[in-house]
Each structure stands twice: as structure tokens, then as C-alpha cells.
Design a protein around this motif. Structure first.
Motif, short mmCIF file in Angstrom:
data_model
loop_
_atom_site.label_atom_id
_atom_site.label_comp_id
_atom_site.label_asym_id
_atom_site.label_seq_id
_atom_site.Cartn_x
_atom_site.Cartn_y
_atom_site.Cartn_z
N GLN A 186 0.83 -1.20 0.00
CA GLN A 186 0.00 0.00 0.00
C GLN A 186 0.87 1.25 0.00
O GLN A 186 1.94 1.29 0.59
CB GLN A 186 -0.92 0.00 1.23
N THR B 65 -2.20 7.48 -3.02
CA THR B 65 -2.88 7.38 -4.30
C THR B 65 -2.01 7.89 -5.45
O THR B 65 -1.92 7.28 -6.51
CB THR B 65 -4.20 8.16 -4.24
N GLN C 259 -5.78 0.89 12.92
CA GLN C 259 -6.97 0.67 12.11
C GLN C 259 -8.26 0.95 12.89
O GLN C 259 -9.17 0.12 12.96
CB GLN C 259 -6.96 -0.76 11.55
N SER D 20 3.51 7.27 4.29
CA SER D 20 3.12 6.29 5.30
C SER D 20 1.66 6.47 5.70
O SER D 20 1.03 7.48 5.41
CB SER D 20 4.02 6.42 6.55
N ASN D 21 1.16 5.47 6.41
CA ASN D 21 -0.22 5.52 6.89
C ASN D 21 -0.27 5.71 8.40
O ASN D 21 -1.17 5.21 9.07
CB ASN D 21 -0.96 4.23 6.51
N ASP E 85 -3.49 3.86 10.25
CA ASP E 85 -4.70 3.48 9.55
C ASP E 85 -4.55 3.84 8.08
O ASP E 85 -3.93 4.84 7.74
CB ASP E 85 -5.91 4.22 10.15
N ASP E 86 -5.13 3.03 7.21
CA ASP E 86 -4.99 3.28 5.78
C ASP E 86 -5.65 4.58 5.34
O ASP E 86 -5.32 5.12 4.29
CB ASP E 86 -5.56 2.10 4.99
N HIS E 87 -6.57 5.10 6.14
CA HIS E 87 -7.18 6.39 5.83
C HIS E 87 -6.19 7.55 5.98
O HIS E 87 -6.49 8.68 5.55
CB HIS E 87 -8.39 6.64 6.72
N PHE F 30 -3.23 7.62 4.55
CA PHE F 30 -2.44 7.79 3.33
C PHE F 30 -2.84 9.09 2.63
O PHE F 30 -4.02 9.44 2.57
CB PHE F 30 -2.67 6.62 2.36
N THR G 112 6.28 1.09 5.92
CA THR G 112 4.82 1.11 6.02
C THR G 112 4.25 -0.27 5.77
O THR G 112 3.25 -0.67 6.39
CB THR G 112 4.23 2.12 5.03
N ASN G 113 4.89 -1.03 4.91
CA ASN G 113 4.40 -2.36 4.55
C ASN G 113 5.10 -3.50 5.27
O ASN G 113 4.54 -4.59 5.40
CB ASN G 113 4.53 -2.55 3.04
#
Length: 442
Positions: free
Chosen positions: A55, A58, A172, A195-196, A213-215, A217, A302-303
Motif C-alpha cells: 500500500q 494514491t 486501524q 506512510s499511513n 490506519d490506511d485512511h 495515506f 509502512t508495509n
């Protein structure tokens, strides 16, 4: 074990090796990518992945003049108002004016929040959230170092969340997207732009807390090396050490993948080429290498996660009020020394990528220890401290308490470390780093 070389002779060696690397690349980057895959396929110490995801933001724009991507993005998304989150230090550099010029071209309403300080707190983040809500903006733009970017992330998310900031802390836990988010780093180290996560300090307790959290990003990350050219040498040294720590830890973590391996090796190689020239001479090409390396390392950790360096950095930075990058650079060689016996081939790869070897080492374990020595001396050559006692006025720190804090607040990083780390050995690493003696590491 290889004992640390005297810093004077090593500085000469570093300069000589760097010159050779600039004149002729030892490997093409495509070979690095293939090599990372081969290492993954043959490394029995890596966790087996039947499925692995990756991830990142965008949209990721990088390189000189990439700041010019800002206006088209705002136009394309029909954005009419923005909050620019930054800090007062950048005012004198002219960087804020440069970004505002881009925003003016789009005819949007601009509000500026410049109250962010080093190691941002809950209160600062809440004030940024209040500005977002009061101005009713449509996008949050973070311009600055990691502290600024983390504050911008928090403002984007909390302003749109049905929960309070403290209810969103942890992993998350964010139920919905925030406002559109643009992140523009002016340092080359934290990787926050890709990073997230975000890190904030509780004003009352003094402890750091994370939002992951992925939000978090960014919708658009812009990494323009020109924005790092005003960095003072000490800041370039500490942020560069941060990037190097991210790349090395992500390469040896138990959660690594082929994708993160490629990014780590690329970042380490770029840092090997660009770190000292960026710190000591502010070279244009070096700034480019360090900026891209920092982002690649950020994508990797991040991953793949991080390790014991970040766990141990937490209490040292908190108790002594030292910058995150500086403490990472200080502790990195000592944790590497501890991990060598567990993943010697991995540290051999790192040494090869960073340019640690004048001639091939006889064994992987020899290569690992030479890599530790080289990294230790590279950071010293950049002007960073190599012993805790040289930067704090505390003759007898309570390292047992430090270990308890690390175990309580950074368990995930300890679990990701390639070699198991308990309290007794953690204390020994703290003691070695305090004295500045690699040979004290268990």
C-alpha cells in the motif's frame, strides 16, 4: 567481531569509496531489484508469504519541479479552499511563499496554520482540527518535516471523524476517510509523506501515541528535492539517519516482502551515495538521492514494519527530549550489532548496497560486522553523536525503566525485530549505547 575503526582514517576511506561509487556504479538498479527477489526466494529466515499486499499513497510525484503537480491536482478536483499546515521555521526560507504561489494560481482560498512544533502534541493537533472546521476547507496540505505532515494527517482525519482524537489512537480505528490530503516534505528522512501513520505526544502524560490506519495515506504526495536545500547540516544529518534506519530495519524485519526488499536496497544504495554530500556540501544530486531514498524507505516500513531501534528510540527521545532522527542514528549501530548473528546475510546485503566493503568479506558474519562498523562511522562522519552520554546530562539513567516503557508502548516493533529481545538484553543495549561501545552489545 570487528572493532570500530578510528574516525579519522575511516572518513578518508568513506570519501575514497564514495568517489569510486560516483565514478562507476557497481550494479545497475535493475540488478538490485532482481537480486532482492532472489534473496527472498532463497532466504529461509524470512516468514513465508502465501499472500502479500503493498500500500502507498494514491498519487506520488517526485523529483525536481514536482511541486508543479500541486496546481493541476487542485484544479482537477475542483478544490476551492485549503488549509496549509506548516511551521514558523519555514517562513524564513521562502518555501511557504513558493507553495502559496502555486495555490494562488488556482484561485482558491488559503488559510495557514503554522503552530506545529517538533514532536507535535495532542493540543497542537486539536488546534489544527479546529482551524479545519472553522474555515470549512476542502483540502489539507502539509508542508514541512514529519511533525508537520503528521499534524496535517490528523487534522484531515479527526475533522471528519465521529470520534475524538484520543478515541482514534491505535491501529486501524478510523471509521471513514478524512478530507483530501496533500503532503509535501521539506526534509529527507521521516517518510511520513508515504506512510499511513502519525505520531503525537500526550501533553499530560508526556508519552507518544500512534495513529496507524490506511485512511491516513495521502491523496497526493509531492517529493521535490528543491524544498530540502535549505536544511541545516545537523538537520540533514539526523533526518538522513532516520531514513537509513527505516531502510535497514524494514530490510531485516520479520514482515519483509520482495517488494519492500527492493525498496530498502534501493534506498540504502542511494543513502550510501548521497548522505555525506547532502550533509556536508548540500549537493543537488545528493539531495535528490536522499529525498527519494527517504520516500522509498517510508514505503518499505509502512508495509514491512520496523524493529528494535524504533522501540528503544521511544523512551530515549521522550526522557531526554531528543529528536527522533538523532536518536535513531545513535541507536542504530547498537541494535544492528545485536541482530547480526540472526540475519548475517541480510546485513551483508546492506553492506554491499551502502558500499561498506573495499574487498569481499570471507564470511557473511564478517560482512555483517563490517557493515555495522561502516554504518557507525558513517553516522559519526555526518556529525551525529555515537554515545548517549555525550548529549545528555544524566550520569545514571534508569535503563530498566526505559526498557519497561519500550515493552509497553512499542511491542509491535520488538515483535518485528529479527532477533528476540527481552528486557535484560534491552538494558544491555541501552548501556552499550550510553557508553558508546559496540563491544558491550550482548
Amino acid at each position: 567481531m570487528v572493532k570500530p575503526t578510528q574516525s579519522g582514517s575511516l572518513c578518508v576511506r568513506l570519501s575514497r569509496q564514495l568517489a569510486k561509487r560516483v565514478q562507476k556504479r557497481t550494479r545497475a538498479r535493475c540488478v538490485r531489484a532482481l537480486y532482492a527477489w532472489m534473496v527472498y526466494r532463497t532466504d529461509t529466515r524470512m516468514a513465508t508469504h502465501t499472500r502479500a499486499g503493498f500500500q502507498m499513497p494514491t498519487q506520488f510525484e517526485y523529483g525536481y519541479d514536482s511541486l508543479s503537480a500541486l496546481s493541476p491536482y487542485l484544479d482537477t478536483h475542483s478544490i476551492d479552499s485549503a488549509l496549509l499546515v506548516t511551521d514558523q521555521r519555514l517562513e524564513a526560507t521562502g518555501i511557504i511563499d513558493t507553495v502559496i504561489e502555486q495555490l494562488v494560481q488556482t484561485n482558491i482560498d488559503i488559510s495557514i496554520f503554522k503552530d506545529v512544533t517538533t514532536e507535535p502534541t495532542f493540543d497542537i493537533a486539536r488546534r489544527a482540527v479546529d482551524r479545519v472546521e472553522a474555515e470549512d476547507v476542502e483540502v489539507v496540505i502539509g508542508l514541512g518535516g514529519g511533525s508537520v505532515l503528521d499534524t496535517a494527517k490528523t487534522a484531515s482525519i479527526v475533522s471528519q471523524a465521529p470520534k475524538s482524537l484520543t478515541e482514534l489512537l491505535g491501529f486501524q480505528t478510523i471509521p471513514n476517510p478524512g478530507l483530501p490530503l496533500v503532503l509535501i516534505p521539506t526534509t529527507a528522512g521521516t517518510g511520513s509523506e508515504v506512510s499511513n501513520g502519525a505520531v503525537l505526544t500526550d501533553n499530560q502524560e508526556g508519552y507518544k501515541h500512534v495513529l496507524i490506519d490506511d485512511h491516513l495515506f495521502a491523496d497526493l504526495s509531492i517529493v521535490d528535492p528543491a524544498l530540502t536545500e535549505s536544511l541545516p547540516s545537523p538537520v540533514a544529518a539526523s533526518t538522513g539517519a532516520d531514513a537509513l534506519t527505516h531502510a535497514i530495519e524494514a530490510y531485516v524485519t520479520t514482515e519483509r516482502t520482495p517488494m519492500t526488499d527492493m525498496l530498502c536496497l534501493d534506498a540504502i544504495e542511494r543513502i550510501g551515495d548521497g548522505y555525506l554530500p547532502a550533509v556536508t556540501a548540500n549537493e543537488r544530486d545528493a539531495r535528490y538521492k536522499m529525498s527519494l531514498a527517504a520516500s522509498h524507505a517510508g514505503m518499505a516500513f509502512t508495509n514491512a514494519g520496523l524493529g528494535a531501534v524504533h522501540a528503544l528510540t521511544y523512551p530515549v527521545g521522550m526522557q531526554f527530549h531528543l529528536g527522533h532522527g538523532l536518536v535513531n542514528g545513535l541507536l542504530l549501530p547498537y541494535v544492528m550489532q545485536y541482530n547480526v548473528t540472526q540475519v548475517p546475510e541480510r546485513y551483508s546485503d546492506i553492506g554491499d548496497a551502502i558500499g561498506a566493503f573495499e574487498s569481499p568479506p570471507e564470511t557473511a558474519i564478517d560482512a555483517g560486522y563490517q557493515t555495522v562498523e561502516y554504518v557507525h562511522s558513517l553516522l559519526e562522519a555526518a556529525g551525529l553523536p555515537t554515545a548517549i552520554k555525550t548529549v545528555v546530562d544524566a550520569p545514571n539513567p534508569d535503563f530498566e525503566e526505559f526498557s519497561d516503557i519500550a515493552l509497553e508502548y512499542s511491542t509491535h516493533n520488538i515483535e518485528n525485530n529479527p532477533r528476540q529481545l527481552g528486557k535484560t538484553r534491552m538494558i544491555a543495549i541501552f548501556e552499550a549505547a550510553f557508553e558508546g561501545d559496540l563491544q558491550m552489545v550482548p
